[in-house]
Motif scaffolding. Structure first.
Motif, short mmCIF file in Angstrom:
data_model
loop_
_atom_site.label_atom_id
_atom_site.label_comp_id
_atom_site.label_asym_id
_atom_site.label_seq_id
_atom_site.Cartn_x
_atom_site.Cartn_y
_atom_site.Cartn_z
N PHE B 161 0.83 -1.20 0.00
CA PHE B 161 0.00 0.00 0.00
C PHE B 161 0.87 1.26 0.00
O PHE B 161 0.59 2.22 -0.73
CB PHE B 161 -0.95 0.02 1.20
CG PHE B 161 -2.01 1.07 1.07
CD1 PHE B 161 -3.09 0.88 0.23
CD2 PHE B 161 -1.90 2.29 1.75
CE1 PHE B 161 -4.06 1.87 0.06
CE2 PHE B 161 -2.87 3.27 1.59
CZ PHE B 161 -3.94 3.06 0.75
N LEU B 165 0.89 4.21 -2.72
CA LEU B 165 0.65 5.59 -2.29
C LEU B 165 1.80 6.49 -2.75
O LEU B 165 1.61 7.64 -3.16
CB LEU B 165 0.53 5.60 -0.77
CG LEU B 165 -0.33 6.65 -0.09
CD1 LEU B 165 -1.68 6.80 -0.74
CD2 LEU B 165 -0.51 6.31 1.39
N TYR B 176 -3.24 13.44 -4.61
CA TYR B 176 -2.72 12.72 -3.45
C TYR B 176 -1.84 13.66 -2.63
O TYR B 176 -0.63 13.53 -2.60
CB TYR B 176 -2.02 11.44 -3.89
CG TYR B 176 -3.01 10.44 -4.45
CD1 TYR B 176 -3.63 9.51 -3.64
CD2 TYR B 176 -3.39 10.50 -5.79
CE1 TYR B 176 -4.58 8.63 -4.13
CE2 TYR B 176 -4.34 9.63 -6.30
CZ TYR B 176 -4.94 8.70 -5.47
OH TYR B 176 -5.89 7.85 -5.96
N GLU B 180 -4.31 13.73 2.12
CA GLU B 180 -4.95 12.58 1.48
C GLU B 180 -4.11 11.31 1.69
O GLU B 180 -4.65 10.24 1.98
CB GLU B 180 -5.13 12.87 -0.02
CG GLU B 180 -6.08 11.95 -0.74
CD GLU B 180 -7.50 12.01 -0.20
OE1 GLU B 180 -7.85 12.96 0.54
OE2 GLU B 180 -8.27 11.08 -0.52
N ARG B 183 -4.60 10.20 5.28
CA ARG B 183 -5.95 9.69 5.49
C ARG B 183 -6.09 8.27 4.90
O ARG B 183 -6.63 7.37 5.53
CB ARG B 183 -6.95 10.63 4.82
CG ARG B 183 -8.29 10.76 5.53
CD ARG B 183 -9.09 11.90 4.94
NE ARG B 183 -9.25 11.73 3.51
CZ ARG B 183 -10.16 10.91 2.96
NH1 ARG B 183 -10.98 10.23 3.73
NH2 ARG B 183 -10.23 10.79 1.66
N LEU B 184 -5.57 8.10 3.67
CA LEU B 184 -5.69 6.78 3.02
C LEU B 184 -4.81 5.73 3.73
O LEU B 184 -5.20 4.58 3.86
CB LEU B 184 -5.32 6.87 1.54
CG LEU B 184 -6.35 7.59 0.66
CD1 LEU B 184 -5.80 7.83 -0.74
CD2 LEU B 184 -7.66 6.78 0.58
N MET B 187 -6.64 4.71 6.84
CA MET B 187 -7.75 3.82 6.49
C MET B 187 -7.22 2.41 6.22
O MET B 187 -7.78 1.43 6.70
CB MET B 187 -8.46 4.38 5.27
CG MET B 187 -9.58 3.52 4.74
SD MET B 187 -10.40 4.39 3.36
CE MET B 187 -11.31 3.03 2.64
N HIS B 188 -6.13 2.33 5.46
CA HIS B 188 -5.58 1.00 5.14
C HIS B 188 -5.12 0.27 6.40
O HIS B 188 -5.42 -0.90 6.59
CB HIS B 188 -4.43 1.12 4.14
CG HIS B 188 -3.81 -0.21 3.84
ND1 HIS B 188 -4.42 -1.14 3.03
CD2 HIS B 188 -2.67 -0.79 4.28
CE1 HIS B 188 -3.68 -2.23 2.98
NE2 HIS B 188 -2.61 -2.04 3.73
#
Lengths: 215, 215
Positions: B161, B165, B176, B180, B183-184, B187-188
């Motif tokens: 991931f 990213l 991105y 962002e 945040r991503l 979440m992952h």
């Protein structure tokens, strides 16, 4: 009777020849002459359709991407497809998806010092994002009721993960085998879908912000 | 008295100069002359330490990676660090992590047609994997009790991931953004940790297979 040339077909043939030439010589070193040689075209004929090497390269990337989208669209029409069934057609598991992934990885690498190369493929990114969104909605029953913001996040997360998996599959192929790629993708998809459902349960009034993200 | 040369320091100075030269010219185009010019070294002096351009490039990649590991180690010593606090020091959020990420992305792109470039950094990959594993165990209370196989999968998932990213942050920086990316990543990490706990609950006798994976 004069021979009627189908210009769209001609463009497609050139793009196909470019795909092959790129997979042999790489994005940086490939030349218009290499592309012409692949199909026995003259460089003069090529010049009638494409002015620079990078125009041909972009056409090749577009063609590969259209083929990938067509495969995904075809799967979307079938019933009972899981999200993994759909997404796996985009992983570098076959010769053609591997060639496409390799071309993208080359482009990204070159773009580090030539950022203008990134301007072209933006429409491809937008199409791709839309297609992954449809895959999620088609294969996950409740996803069509998710707020836009949540769905956008799930799509971003899947796209990022697949990019990372692609990098690993190309740079560490011994470890990131076909089986390993599929297993890790399934784990990611299961985890992120469960996370989305959990976050809705915890906060059912999540607002749809309609946030727009790039692929 | 003759001047005593600290050869390790000299090598580090050259690697630092190479980092700067790479960020300006890119991995493919950078030359030993560019590296020498950065610090006013002679190419003869450089040749005493490194024979080819690629040896200097690898030294630069190693140096950047050691710096990143040192930052992460330092954070690992502090208390109350979340996994996100730890991992974010490896995202391309600062000038130096961005330069490192750009160098890796260039290397991966070049390796598409020069796969021998991938042989060198394998020890870096192994160290990186081990470090991420320690981050997970240090910051997630129950992770030290997870079976090896499950912990390996979580580490693989986080590494994939973060690679994805990183690609997105470099190729689609407008979307991105720093916020962002964080945040991503959060979440992952939340999704995959919850997934790991859920899979243990569903099957508490998950066997440790001791599967060994590459970073």
């Amino acid at each position: 009777m004069p021979k009627i040339v189908d210009h769209d077909e001609r463009r497609r043939d050139i793009a196909l020849a470019a795909c092959r030439a790129i997979s042999k010589k790489g994005l940086e070193k490939v030349t218009l002459v290499d592309v012409a040689r692949e199909e026995g075209f003259t460089t003069g004929m090529l010049a009638h359709y494409y002015q620079t090497k990078w125009e041909v390269v972009l056409a090749a990337l577009r063609l590969m991407h259209l083929q990938l989208e067509a495969r995904l669209e075809e799967r979307l029409q079938r019933r009972e497809m899981t999200l993994i069934d759909l997404l796996q057609s985009a992983l570098p598991l076959t010769a053609s998806t591997r060639a496409e992934a390799a071309a993208w990885l080359s482009l990204w690498g070159l773009a580090v010092t030539q950022p203008e190369l990134l301007k072209w493929p933006q429409d491809i990114h937008a199409d791709w994002r839309e297609l992954i969104r449809r895959c999620v909605i088609t294969s996950i029953d409740d996803a069509s009721h998710w707020p836009d913001r949540l769905l956008d996040d799930v799509v971003s997360s899947i796209i990022c993960f697949m990019d990372g998996l692609t990098v690993k599959a190309l740079t560490r192929p011994r470890f990131y085998t076909r089986a390993e790629q599929l297993r890790l993708l399934k784990m990611h998809v299961d985890a992120v879908v469960a996370y989305a459902r959990g976050s809705l349960k915890a906060n059912p009034r999540v607002l749809s912000t309609g946030a727009e993200l790039g692929a």
